[in-house]
Design a protein around this motif. Structure first.
Motif, PDB file in Angstrom:
ATOM      1  N   ILE A  31       0.833  -1.197   0.000  1.00 36.66           N
ATOM      2  CA  ILE A  31       0.000   0.000   0.000  1.00 36.66           C
ATOM      3  C   ILE A  31       0.869   1.249   0.000  1.00 36.66           C
ATOM      4  O   ILE A  31       0.620   2.194  -0.752  1.00 36.66           O
ATOM      5  N   ARG A  32       1.925   1.257   0.791  1.00 34.96           N
ATOM      6  CA  ARG A  32       2.819   2.416   0.852  1.00 34.96           C
ATOM      7  C   ARG A  32       3.518   2.625  -0.499  1.00 34.96           C
ATOM      8  O   ARG A  32       3.635   3.752  -0.976  1.00 34.96           O
ATOM      9  N   LEU A  33       3.982   1.538  -1.119  1.00 34.81           N
ATOM     10  CA  LEU A  33       4.647   1.620  -2.420  1.00 34.81           C
ATOM     11  C   LEU A  33       3.704   2.225  -3.459  1.00 34.81           C
ATOM     12  O   LEU A  33       4.082   3.121  -4.219  1.00 34.81           O
ATOM     13  N   ILE A  34       2.464   1.760  -3.466  1.00 37.80           N
ATOM     14  CA  ILE A  34       1.464   2.265  -4.414  1.00 37.80           C
ATOM     15  C   ILE A  34       1.153   3.731  -4.143  1.00 37.80           C
ATOM     16  O   ILE A  34       1.207   4.578  -5.041  1.00 37.80           O
ATOM     17  N   LEU A  35       0.823   4.059  -2.903  1.00 38.06           N
ATOM     18  CA  LEU A  35       0.432   5.436  -2.581  1.00 38.06           C
ATOM     19  C   LEU A  35       1.572   6.430  -2.768  1.00 38.06           C
ATOM     20  O   LEU A  35       1.331   7.554  -3.207  1.00 38.06           O
ATOM     21  N   ASP A  36       2.799   6.029  -2.462  1.00 37.34           N
ATOM     22  CA  ASP A  36       3.931   6.931  -2.688  1.00 37.34           C
ATOM     23  C   ASP A  36       4.057   7.267  -4.167  1.00 37.34           C
ATOM     24  O   ASP A  36       4.290   8.413  -4.545  1.00 37.34           O
ATOM     25  N   GLU A  54      -6.511  -6.305   0.679  1.00 38.89           N
ATOM     26  CA  GLU A  54      -5.504  -5.272   0.421  1.00 38.89           C
ATOM     27  C   GLU A  54      -6.119  -4.084  -0.310  1.00 38.89           C
ATOM     28  O   GLU A  54      -5.781  -2.928  -0.021  1.00 38.89           O
ATOM     29  N   GLU A  55      -7.022  -4.336  -1.271  1.00 37.53           N
ATOM     30  CA  GLU A  55      -7.695  -3.238  -1.955  1.00 37.53           C
ATOM     31  C   GLU A  55      -8.516  -2.412  -0.979  1.00 37.53           C
ATOM     32  O   GLU A  55      -8.505  -1.184  -1.036  1.00 37.53           O
ATOM     33  N   SER A  56      -9.218  -3.071  -0.073  1.00 37.97           N
ATOM     34  CA  SER A  56     -10.002  -2.354   0.937  1.00 37.97           C
ATOM     35  C   SER A  56      -9.111  -1.510   1.823  1.00 37.97           C
ATOM     36  O   SER A  56      -9.424  -0.349   2.121  1.00 37.97           O
ATOM     37  N   LEU A  58      -6.130  -0.337   1.027  1.00 33.82           N
ATOM     38  CA  LEU A  58      -5.607   0.745   0.193  1.00 33.82           C
ATOM     39  C   LEU A  58      -6.596   1.909   0.157  1.00 33.82           C
ATOM     40  O   LEU A  58      -6.218   3.068   0.336  1.00 33.82           O
ATOM     41  N   ILE A  59      -7.858   1.610  -0.039  1.00 32.44           N
ATOM     42  CA  ILE A  59      -8.889   2.657  -0.070  1.00 32.44           C
ATOM     43  C   ILE A  59      -9.002   3.324   1.296  1.00 32.44           C
ATOM     44  O   ILE A  59      -9.077   4.560   1.395  1.00 32.44           O
ATOM     45  N   GLU A  60      -8.963   2.537   2.353  1.00 33.91           N
ATOM     46  CA  GLU A  60      -9.057   3.083   3.711  1.00 33.91           C
ATOM     47  C   GLU A  60      -7.893   4.037   4.009  1.00 33.91           C
ATOM     48  O   GLU A  60      -8.095   5.152   4.504  1.00 33.91           O
ATOM     49  N   VAL A  61      -6.670   3.608   3.694  1.00 36.44           N
ATOM     50  CA  VAL A  61      -5.494   4.454   3.940  1.00 36.44           C
ATOM     51  C   VAL A  61      -5.553   5.701   3.065  1.00 36.44           C
ATOM     52  O   VAL A  61      -5.239   6.808   3.514  1.00 36.44           O
ATOM     53  N   THR A  62      -5.982   5.543   1.816  1.00 38.05           N
ATOM     54  CA  THR A  62      -6.098   6.689   0.907  1.00 38.05           C
ATOM     55  C   THR A  62      -7.042   7.740   1.483  1.00 38.05           C
ATOM     56  O   THR A  62      -6.743   8.935   1.456  1.00 38.05           O
TER      57      THR A  62
END
Length: 128
Positions: A31-36, A54-56, A58-62
Motif C-alpha cells: 500500500i505504501r509503495l502504491i500510494l507513494d 488489500e484493496e479495501s 488501500l482505499i481506507e489508507v487513501t
C-alpha cells in the motif's frame, strides 16, 4: 519508485510493478509503495493486483491521506474482476478464486476517464 529526470517532467510516468516485486512485501508495504507513487503523480500498474482485503485497506489508507491542496485520492480499476462474488460458498471455501489480475491505480485529479470492459482498461490521463 524510479526518479524522473529534471528535463522529463512534461509527461506522465507509468510505474509497472511485477508480481515478483510485490511478492515479498507485507500488505502495508504494498500500500505504501502504491500510494507513494500515486502521490508523486504516477500511474501505477500492478501485474498481479491486490487481494480484496488489500484493496479495501488501500482505499481506507487513501481516505485518511486526502487533503484538498495536496492529494485528491486515487482511481483504481482491476481486470479481470475477482470471480469470488459470483462463486458459491463451496468454491470460495475451497480457494478457487482467480488471483491473476491487472490493476491500474492513479491520481484522481489526473485520470479524467477510467473505463473497463471485458477486454480493456482505458484511461485518459491529464498532466498535473
Amino acid at each position: 519508485m524510479p526518479e524522473v529526470t529534471p528535463g522529463n517532467t512534461d509527461g506522465v510516468q507509468i510505474d509497472l510493478i511485477s508480481g515478483a516485486r510485490m511478492e515479498g512485501l507485507t500488505s502495508m508495504e504494498k500500500i505504501r509503495l502504491i500510494l507513494d507513487g500515486v502521490r508523486d503523480g504516477n500511474i501505477v500498474i500492478l501485474e498481479e493486483g491486490l487481494s480484496p482485503d488489500e484493496e479495501s485497506k488501500l482505499i481506507e489508507v487513501t481516505m485518511t491521506e486526502i487533503s484538498p491542496d495536496e492529494f485528491n485520492g486515487i482511481e483504481i480499476e482491476t481486470y479481470p474482476q475477482s470471480k469470488a462474488g459470483s462463486q458459491g460458498f463451496l468454491g470460495r471455501l475451497m480457494g478457487s478464486e482467480e488471483t491473476k489480475k491487472l490493476t491500474v491505480i492513479g491520481p484522481a485529479n489526473q485520470i479524467e476517464t477510467l473505463h473497463k470492459d471485458e477486454n480493456l482498461i482505458s484511461a485518459l490521463v491529464s498532466r498535473r
